[in-house]
Design a protein around this motif. Structure first.
Motif, PDB file in Angstrom:
ATOM      1  N   GLU A 137      26.292  24.442  27.272  1.00  0.00           N
ATOM      2  CA  GLU A 137      25.812  23.356  28.045  1.00  0.00           C
ATOM      3  C   GLU A 137      26.546  22.356  28.718  1.00  0.00           C
ATOM      4  O   GLU A 137      26.597  21.917  29.860  1.00  0.00           O
ATOM      5  N   THR A 138      27.667  21.869  27.609  1.00  0.00           N
ATOM      6  CA  THR A 138      28.931  20.962  28.270  1.00  0.00           C
ATOM      7  C   THR A 138      29.496  21.499  29.380  1.00  0.00           C
ATOM      8  O   THR A 138      30.040  20.920  30.470  1.00  0.00           O
ATOM      9  N   ASP A 140      28.139  23.868  31.449  1.00  0.00           N
ATOM     10  CA  ASP A 140      27.329  23.842  32.753  1.00  0.00           C
ATOM     11  C   ASP A 140      27.207  22.324  33.503  1.00  0.00           C
ATOM     12  O   ASP A 140      27.570  22.305  34.712  1.00  0.00           O
ATOM     13  N   ASN A 141      27.560  21.419  32.574  1.00  0.00           N
ATOM     14  CA  ASN A 141      27.375  20.241  33.136  1.00  0.00           C
ATOM     15  C   ASN A 141      28.780  19.760  33.915  1.00  0.00           C
ATOM     16  O   ASN A 141      28.711  19.161  34.866  1.00  0.00           O
ATOM     17  N   LYS A 142      29.820  20.323  33.274  1.00  0.00           N
ATOM     18  CA  LYS A 142      31.056  19.922  33.780  1.00  0.00           C
ATOM     19  C   LYS A 142      31.235  20.746  34.991  1.00  0.00           C
ATOM     20  O   LYS A 142      31.813  20.429  36.176  1.00  0.00           O
ATOM     21  N   ALA A 144      28.987  21.514  37.249  1.00  0.00           N
ATOM     22  CA  ALA A 144      27.985  20.536  38.141  1.00  0.00           C
ATOM     23  C   ALA A 144      28.633  19.466  38.470  1.00  0.00           C
ATOM     24  O   ALA A 144      28.659  19.013  39.790  1.00  0.00           O
ATOM     25  N   SER A 145      29.338  18.764  37.550  1.00  0.00           N
ATOM     26  CA  SER A 145      30.346  17.772  37.956  1.00  0.00           C
ATOM     27  C   SER A 145      31.235  17.931  38.997  1.00  0.00           C
ATOM     28  O   SER A 145      31.648  17.391  39.868  1.00  0.00           O
TER      29      SER A 145
END
Length: 654
Positions: A137-138, A140-142, A144-145
Motif C-alpha cells: 500500500e505504501t 502504491d501511494n509512493k 501515485a506521488s
C-alpha cells in the motif's frame, strides 16, 4: 486541527467547566442559572432547543451561566481569573505557538529539497523511489506521488513555453478581478442586510423557522455557490495552475472573512442596543427587589419575608450569551450544510452517474455531470475558516470547542467514506505539500483577525451586570487587577504594576520590533550568502565539466599526431637499404650489452594505442664534417653511435 482543538477543549473543560459544575452554585440557586418563569413552559420544545434557547441557553455551554464570585468551593478556586486566562491566554497563546512552530518546521523541511532548476526530470526519474518501502500500500501511494510530481513538472514545462497575447491577457485579468470584487461587495451587503432583518424579526412574535435561521442559511448558501462562481470567472485569467490555485484560495478566504466580519459589525450594533436595554432593566431589577422588601416591611411583620425566587427576577439581555449563541448557530449550520452537500452533491450524484450511465445518450462518467471531484484546497480552507469561528466564539461559548471536536471527528470519517465511494481526484495537478506554509499563513492571519473582536469587547465594552464571571466590573480586564491586589504580596503587586506601565510596554514593543527587523536582516543576509555559495558551486561544476571536455577533445588530436609521425619514420627507414646493411655489420662488432640496450630501447607503438611513456629511437649515425664531398654513412669503428636519426629530430618524440 484536531489536536489543537482537543488540547483547547481539555483546557476549557478541565479549568472552567468542571470547577463551575462541581464547586459553583447549583442550578436554580441564582437567577443566571435558571430559566425565567415566563420561558419555562416552552423551554424543552424542539424548536426552542434547536435555536439554542430554553435550557441550553442557561447551561454551562455559554458565558452567562458562570458566577462572578472571586473564589468558589473549599479550594478557593478563582474562577473569573481562570476563565480570563484560559479564554484569552490559553486559547490564543497556545494556538499561536502551534501555528508558528508548524510554519517553522515546514520552512525547515522546504530548505532541504535542494536545487530543482537543473535536470528536473532526471532527478525525479532516478532519485524519487524509496527502496526501503516494504508495504504494497505504501508502494502504491509512493507511485501515485511520483506520478503527480511528474505531471506537475510537465505542466510547469508547458506553462513556461506558452506564448500568449499579453495585452489581451491583462485586460481579461483586470476584468476578472473587477467581477470578483463586485461579488465580494454584494455578498457583504447581503449579509449586513440579513442581519439587520434578523434583529427586526427578534422583536416580533410567532416568527417562522426561516426568519429565525435566515442569517445562517444565507451565509451557508454564499459559501456554497460563490467559490464555483469564482472558479468560473478565474478561467479568464489563465494563470499557472499553482498560481491560479492560490488566487482562488485567497478570494474564497476573502469571501469567508468578509462575510464573517460583516456579520460581526452588524452584530455589534445589536450588542450596543442590548447594552442600552441593560441600563433600563438594571434599574427595574433593583426597583423590584426594593419594592418587595418595602412591602414586607410595610406590613409591620416581624417574620423575615421569604426570598424572591430566582426565576422571578428580571434578567438583562446578556449580550455575551447572545454573541455565543450566534457563533454556535453558525457552526452547527455549517456542519449540516457540509453533510447535506456530501450526501446530495457527491453520493447521490455518483449513484446517478454509475447506474444510469448504461441507459443514457452519452457517457455520463466522461462528460456531464461525471463524478464529483474531491477539492483538497477547498476543504482545507473550510477548516481554516471554521477554526477562525471557533477562536472568535470560544470566549463567549466555552462549549463551542467541544462541538467543534465532535464535528472534526465525525466529518473526518464521513468525508473519508465520500472520497472512497463517490469522488475522483482533482483535475488540476498540484502538489499539496508545497502549499503547506500557504495554508498555515492563512491560518495565522485568521488567528490574528480572530483576536481583534475579542480584544475590542474585553477592552472597550462593559460586561453584563447579571451574567457571566465578570459581572459587576467596569471592564472585563479588571479581574487581573483585582487578583493582583487581593492575592499577591504588596511587593509583587507593586512590581507587576510597574511592569504594566504603558511607557514600559511601548518600550518593550519597540524593542521587539527592532529585534524582528534585525532578525529579518540577518535571515536576508544568510539567504544572499546561500545564493552566492550555490552560484559558486555551479560555476565550479561548470569549470570541471569544461576541463573534462577539453581533455576529451585534446586526446584524439594527440593520437592523430602520433599516427602521422610514426609512419613517416618507418617510410624513411625503408627508403635507405644500404644503411640497413651497414647497421647490420656494426651490430656484429658491438658488444652484447650494447645490443641488449639497443633492443630494450627500440619501441614501436601499435596503431590506435597511446603509449604509457614516450618512445625512444636508436641513434645510429655520428656527426660528420660538413664538406662538399659525399660522406659515408658508416660510423667509425670503436665509437658509440651518436646523433639523431635523419629527419626525426633529437631522438625523443614528445
Amino acid at each position: 486541527m484536531y489536536g489543537v482543538n482537543l488540547v483547547l477543549f481539555g483546557l476549557i473543560f478541565g479549568l472552567v467547566i468542571i470547577p463551575e459544575m462541581l464547586m459553583g452554585a447549583s442550578y436554580g440557586s441564582i437567577p443566571r442559572k435558571i430559566v425565567p418563569k415566563a420561558e419555562q413552559p416552552t423551554a424543552m420544545d424542539f424548536s426552542v432547543l434547536w435555536d439554542f434557547e430554553g435550557y441550553i441557553k442557561y447551561s454551562a455551554l455559554f458565558y452567562g451561566y458562570y458566577n462572578n464570585q472571586r473564589t468558589i468551593g473549599w479550594l478557593k478556586y478563582r474562577l473569573p481569573m481562570a476563565y480570563f486566562m484560559v479564554g484569552v491566554v490559553g486559547v490564543y497563546g497556545y494556538s499561536l505557538m502551534v501555528v508558528i512552530r508548524s510554519m517553522a518546521r515546514n520552512a525547515h523541511e522546504d530548505t532541504g529539497d535542494g536545487d530543482d532548476e537543473n535536470f528536473i526530470f532526471s532527478w525525479k526519474m532516478f532519485t524519487s523511489w524509496d527502496y526501503l518501502i516494504g508495504n504494497p500500500e505504501t508502494a502504491d501511494n509512493k507511485f501515485a506521488s511520483i506520478t503527480t510530481s511528474f505531471k506537475e513538472s510537465i505542466v510547469d514545462e508547458q506553462e513556461s513555453n506558452k506564448e500568449e497575447n499579453i495585452h489581451l491577457r491583462r485586460f481579461l485579468r483586470v476584468l476578472a478581478n473587477v467581477l470578483i470584487t463586485c461579488c465580494l461587495c454584494g455578498s457583504g451587503y447581503l449579509i449586513y442586510f440579513v442581519v439587520k432583518r434578523s434583529q427586526m424579526f427578534s422583536k416580533m412574535q410567532n416568527i417562522g423557522w426561516y426568519e429565525r435561521n435566515e442569517v445562517e442559511i444565507v451565509m451557508s448558501l454564499l459559501g456554497m455557490f460563490c467559490p464555483p462562481l469564482f472558479e468560473t470567472i478565474a478561467a479568464l485569467e489563465d494563470y499557472h495552475p499553482r498560481i491560479g490555485l492560490k488566487w482562488q484560495l485567497g478570494r474564497i478566504f476573502a469571501l469567508f472573512l468578509g462575510n464573517l466580519y460583516t456579520f460581526l459589525l452588524a452584530l455589534m450594533d445589536d450588542v450596543k442596543e442590548k447594552l442600552a436595554e441593560e441600563g433600563v432593566i438594571r434599574n427595574m431589577t433593583h426597583w423590584t427587589i426594593l419594592m418587595y422588601h418595602n412591602s414586607s416591611a410595610g406590613n409591620q411583620s416581624t417574620v423575615t419575608p421569604p426570598p424572591m425566587h430566582p426565576a422571578d427576577v428580571h434578567r438583562g439581555p446578556c449580550w455575551e450569551t447572545t454573541v455565543g449563541i450566534e457563533f454556535v448557530r453558525l457552526t452547527v449550520s455549517d456542519i449540516l450544510v457540509t453533510f447535506v452537500t456530501i450526501l446530495v452533491g457527491d453520493f447521490l450524484r455518483a449513484c446517478f452517474v454509475r447506474f444510469i450511465n448504461y441507459c443514457w445518450c452519452w457517457d455520463l462518467e466522461a462528460g456531464f455531470p461525471s463524478y464529483a471531484e474531491f477539492d483538497i484546497s477547498g476543504n482545507v480552507l473550510g477548516l481554516v475558516f471554521n477554526q477562525g469561528m471557533i477562536w472568535m466564539g470560544s470566549f463567549y461559548a466555552p462549549g463551542l470547542v467541544g462541538i467543534n471536536v465532535l464535528r472534526l471527528l465525525t466529518s473526518m470519517y464521513f468525508q473519508s467514506w465520500a472520497v472512497m465511494s463517490s469522488n475522483v481526484p482533482h483535475e488540476r495537478v498540484f502538489k499539496a505539500s508545497k502549499s503547506n506554509n500557504f495554508y498555515m499563513g492563512l491560518l495565522l492571519l485568521i488567528l490574528f483577525l480572530s483576536v481583534l473582536p475579542v480584544a475590542y469587547t474585553i477592552m472597550s465594552l462593559p460586561p453584563s451586570f447579571d451574567c457571566g464571571p465578570f459581572s459587576g466590573k467596569r471592564k472585563m480586564y479588571d479581574v487581573i487587577q483585582e487578583t493582583i491586589t487581593y492575592d499577591f504580596p504588596p511587593l509583587v503587586a507593586k512590581i507587576l504594576g510597574y511592569l504594566t506601565n504603558p511607557g514600559l510596554i511601548m518600550t518593550a514593543i519597540l524593542l521587539m520590533v527592532l529585534a524582528i527587523y534585525y532578525l529579518n536582516a540577518v535571515a536576508a543576509a544568510y539567504q544572499h550568502a546561500n545564493a552566492e555559495l550555490k552560484r559558486k558551486m555551479l560555476m565550479q561544476r561548470e569549470d570541471e565539466k569544461n576541463k573534462k571536455n577539453n581533455k576529451a577533445s585534446t586526446n584524439p588530436a594527440m593520437q592523430d599526431l602520433e599516427d602521422l609521425l610514426v609512419p613517416c619514420a618507418k617510410s624513411m627507414e625503408k627508403s635507405k637499404p644500404g644503411e640497413g646493411n651497414n647497421l647490420e655489420s656494426i651490430s656484429n662488432k658491438t658488444s652484447g650489452a650494447a645490443g641488449a640496450s639497443r633492443n630494450s630501447n627500440s619501441y614501436t607503438p601499435a596503431r590506435g594505442v597511446i603509449p604509457d611513456t614516450p618512445p625512444y629511437l636508436i641513434v645510429t649515425r655520428p656527426p660528420t664534417p660538413r664538406t662538399g664531398e659525399p660522406v659515408s654513412h658508416l660510423p667509425r669503428q670503436g665509437s658509440y653511435p651518436r646523433g639523431p636519426h635523419p629527419g626525426i629530430g633529437k631522438g625523443k618524440m614528445h
